[in-house]
Design a protein around this motif. Sequence first.
Motif, PDB file in Angstrom:
ATOM      1  N   ASN A 201       2.831  10.625   7.170  1.00 13.47           N
ATOM      2  CA  ASN A 201       2.212  10.743   8.686  1.00 13.47           C
ATOM      3  C   ASN A 201       0.812  11.403   8.486  1.00 13.47           C
ATOM      4  OD1 ASN A 201       4.310   9.152   9.813  1.00 13.47           O
ATOM      5  ND2 ASN A 201       5.229  11.041  10.715  1.00 13.47           N
ATOM      6  N   ASP A 202       0.810  12.410   7.785  1.00 18.91           N
ATOM      7  CA  ASP A 202      -0.448  13.319   7.522  1.00 18.91           C
ATOM      8  C   ASP A 202      -1.476  12.686   6.500  1.00 18.91           C
ATOM      9  OD1 ASP A 202       0.783  15.036   9.217  1.00 18.91           O
ATOM     10  OD2 ASP A 202       1.410  16.376   7.734  1.00 18.91           O
ATOM     11  N   ASN A 203      -0.935  11.832   5.540  1.00 16.20           N
ATOM     12  CA  ASN A 203      -1.943  11.309   4.590  1.00 16.20           C
ATOM     13  C   ASN A 203      -2.052   9.977   4.414  1.00 16.20           C
ATOM     14  OD1 ASN A 203      -2.549  14.207   2.964  1.00 16.20           O
ATOM     15  ND2 ASN A 203      -0.479  14.058   3.609  1.00 16.20           N
ATOM     16  N   PHE A 204      -1.608   9.149   5.202  1.00 12.58           N
ATOM     17  CA  PHE A 204      -1.644   7.898   5.141  1.00 12.58           C
ATOM     18  C   PHE A 204      -2.013   6.958   6.510  1.00 12.58           C
ATOM     19  CE2 PHE A 204      -0.012   3.458   5.257  1.00 12.58           C
ATOM     20  CZ  PHE A 204      -0.660   2.826   4.048  1.00 12.58           C
ATOM     21  N   SER A 205      -3.098   6.156   6.373  1.00  6.45           N
ATOM     22  CA  SER A 205      -3.461   5.456   7.513  1.00  6.45           C
ATOM     23  C   SER A 205      -3.945   4.053   6.928  1.00  6.45           C
ATOM     24  CB  SER A 205      -4.476   6.037   8.177  1.00  6.45           C
ATOM     25  OG  SER A 205      -5.655   6.011   7.472  1.00  6.45           O
ATOM     26  N   LEU A 206      -3.726   3.091   8.117  1.00  5.94           N
ATOM     27  CA  LEU A 206      -4.144   1.777   7.747  1.00  5.94           C
ATOM     28  C   LEU A 206      -5.568   1.732   7.551  1.00  5.94           C
ATOM     29  CD1 LEU A 206      -1.365   0.048   9.499  1.00  5.94           C
ATOM     30  CD2 LEU A 206      -1.258   0.177   7.365  1.00  5.94           C
TER      31      LEU A 206
ATOM     32  N   LYS B 182       0.830  -1.269   0.014  1.00  5.94           N
ATOM     33  CA  LYS B 182       0.113   0.057   0.098  1.00  5.94           C
ATOM     34  C   LYS B 182       0.832   1.234  -0.078  1.00  5.94           C
ATOM     35  CE  LYS B 182      -3.949  -2.042   2.461  1.00  5.94           C
ATOM     36  NZ  LYS B 182      -4.747  -2.023   3.696  1.00  5.94           N
ATOM     37  N   LEU B 183       1.916   0.999   0.809  1.00  5.39           N
ATOM     38  CA  LEU B 183       2.859   2.419   0.918  1.00  5.39           C
ATOM     39  C   LEU B 183       3.564   2.649  -0.423  1.00  5.39           C
ATOM     40  CD1 LEU B 183       4.362   1.947   4.349  1.00  5.39           C
ATOM     41  CD2 LEU B 183       3.009   3.855   3.648  1.00  5.39           C
ATOM     42  N   GLU B 184       3.880   1.398  -1.106  1.00  6.15           N
ATOM     43  CA  GLU B 184       4.355   1.621  -2.322  1.00  6.15           C
ATOM     44  C   GLU B 184       3.439   2.401  -3.566  1.00  6.15           C
ATOM     45  OE1 GLU B 184       6.717  -1.945  -4.680  1.00  6.15           O
ATOM     46  OE2 GLU B 184       5.303  -2.884  -3.285  1.00  6.15           O
ATOM     47  N   ASN B 185       2.227   2.125  -3.248  1.00  3.34           N
ATOM     48  CA  ASN B 185       1.130   2.583  -4.116  1.00  3.34           C
ATOM     49  C   ASN B 185       1.060   4.153  -3.845  1.00  3.34           C
ATOM     50  OD1 ASN B 185       0.524   0.255  -5.908  1.00  3.34           O
ATOM     51  ND2 ASN B 185      -0.783  -0.485  -4.345  1.00  3.34           N
ATOM     52  N   VAL B 186       1.210   4.467  -2.909  1.00  5.48           N
ATOM     53  CA  VAL B 186       0.860   5.629  -2.165  1.00  5.48           C
ATOM     54  C   VAL B 186       2.104   6.683  -2.703  1.00  5.48           C
ATOM     55  CG1 VAL B 186       0.963   7.372  -0.092  1.00  5.48           C
ATOM     56  CG2 VAL B 186      -0.415   5.435  -0.265  1.00  5.48           C
ATOM     57  N   LEU B 187       3.466   6.075  -2.152  1.00  6.07           N
ATOM     58  CA  LEU B 187       4.517   6.925  -2.961  1.00  6.07           C
ATOM     59  C   LEU B 187       4.588   7.284  -4.487  1.00  6.07           C
ATOM     60  CD1 LEU B 187       7.481   5.185  -1.109  1.00  6.07           C
ATOM     61  CD2 LEU B 187       6.642   7.471  -0.466  1.00  6.07           C
ATOM     62  N   ARG B 188       4.278   6.005  -5.126  1.00  6.75           N
ATOM     63  CA  ARG B 188       3.972   6.188  -6.370  1.00  6.75           C
ATOM     64  C   ARG B 188       2.911   6.978  -7.242  1.00  6.75           C
ATOM     65  NH1 ARG B 188       6.253   2.587 -10.489  1.00  6.75           N
ATOM     66  NH2 ARG B 188       7.936   2.253  -9.225  1.00  6.75           N
ATOM     67  N   ASP B 189       1.725   6.887  -6.575  1.00  8.60           N
ATOM     68  CA  ASP B 189       0.555   7.522  -7.240  1.00  8.60           C
ATOM     69  C   ASP B 189      -0.002   8.822  -6.574  1.00  8.60           C
ATOM     70  OD1 ASP B 189       0.394   5.306  -9.147  1.00  8.60           O
ATOM     71  OD2 ASP B 189      -0.724   3.980  -8.139  1.00  8.60           O
ATOM     72  N   LYS B 190       0.357   8.847  -5.189  1.00  9.99           N
ATOM     73  CA  LYS B 190      -0.551   9.998  -4.558  1.00  9.99           C
ATOM     74  C   LYS B 190       0.537  11.061  -4.009  1.00  9.99           C
ATOM     75  CE  LYS B 190      -4.348   7.529  -4.352  1.00  9.99           C
ATOM     76  NZ  LYS B 190      -5.323   7.930  -5.198  1.00  9.99           N
ATOM     77  N   LEU B 191       1.746  10.678  -3.829  1.00 11.70           N
ATOM     78  CA  LEU B 191       2.537  11.599  -3.272  1.00 11.70           C
ATOM     79  C   LEU B 191       2.956  12.649  -4.354  1.00 11.70           C
ATOM     80  CD1 LEU B 191       4.643  12.325  -0.866  1.00 11.70           C
ATOM     81  CD2 LEU B 191       6.252  11.030  -2.078  1.00 11.70           C
ATOM     82  N   PRO B 192       2.645  13.813  -3.751  1.00  6.25           N
ATOM     83  CA  PRO B 192       2.925  15.055  -4.919  1.00  6.25           C
ATOM     84  C   PRO B 192       4.585  15.201  -5.272  1.00  6.25           C
ATOM     85  CG  PRO B 192       1.765  15.879  -3.235  1.00  6.25           C
ATOM     86  CD  PRO B 192       2.233  14.486  -2.537  1.00  6.25           C
ATOM     87  N   GLY B 193       4.662  15.196  -6.580  1.00  5.29           N
ATOM     88  CA  GLY B 193       6.002  15.046  -7.166  1.00  5.29           C
ATOM     89  C   GLY B 193       7.002  16.507  -6.567  1.00  5.29           C
TER      90      GLY B 193
END
Length: 93
Positions: A88-93, A64-75
């Motif tokens: 910490n601010d945008n990801f939760s289990l 899930k973290l991989e997907n968030v880094l690739r698809d959601k994290l602003p460039g």
Amino acid sequence: MANFKKSDLKLTYSWTASAENDNAKITGFPDNVLLDRHEGYEVLPFLNRYMDDKGWTSQATLNKLENVLRDKLPGTIRSHANIKKWLNDNFSL
């Protein structure tokens, strides 16, 4: 302790970092070190450290973290410290 390996990652990465062993020397989440989200030798140690910091051990969480880094994290967010803060601010289990 999170100790995931290359085979645990589900996304495709480049594994061509010229200084693979240098990544093991990074500790914590420095503000002066940038993360290349497409370089496996950089992403894997970062995710292992982040998951250790959070006390997470699930491979599903790693993926899930991989997907968030690739698809959601602003460039525009690139340093280890800023990525950790954003997660910490945008990801939760």
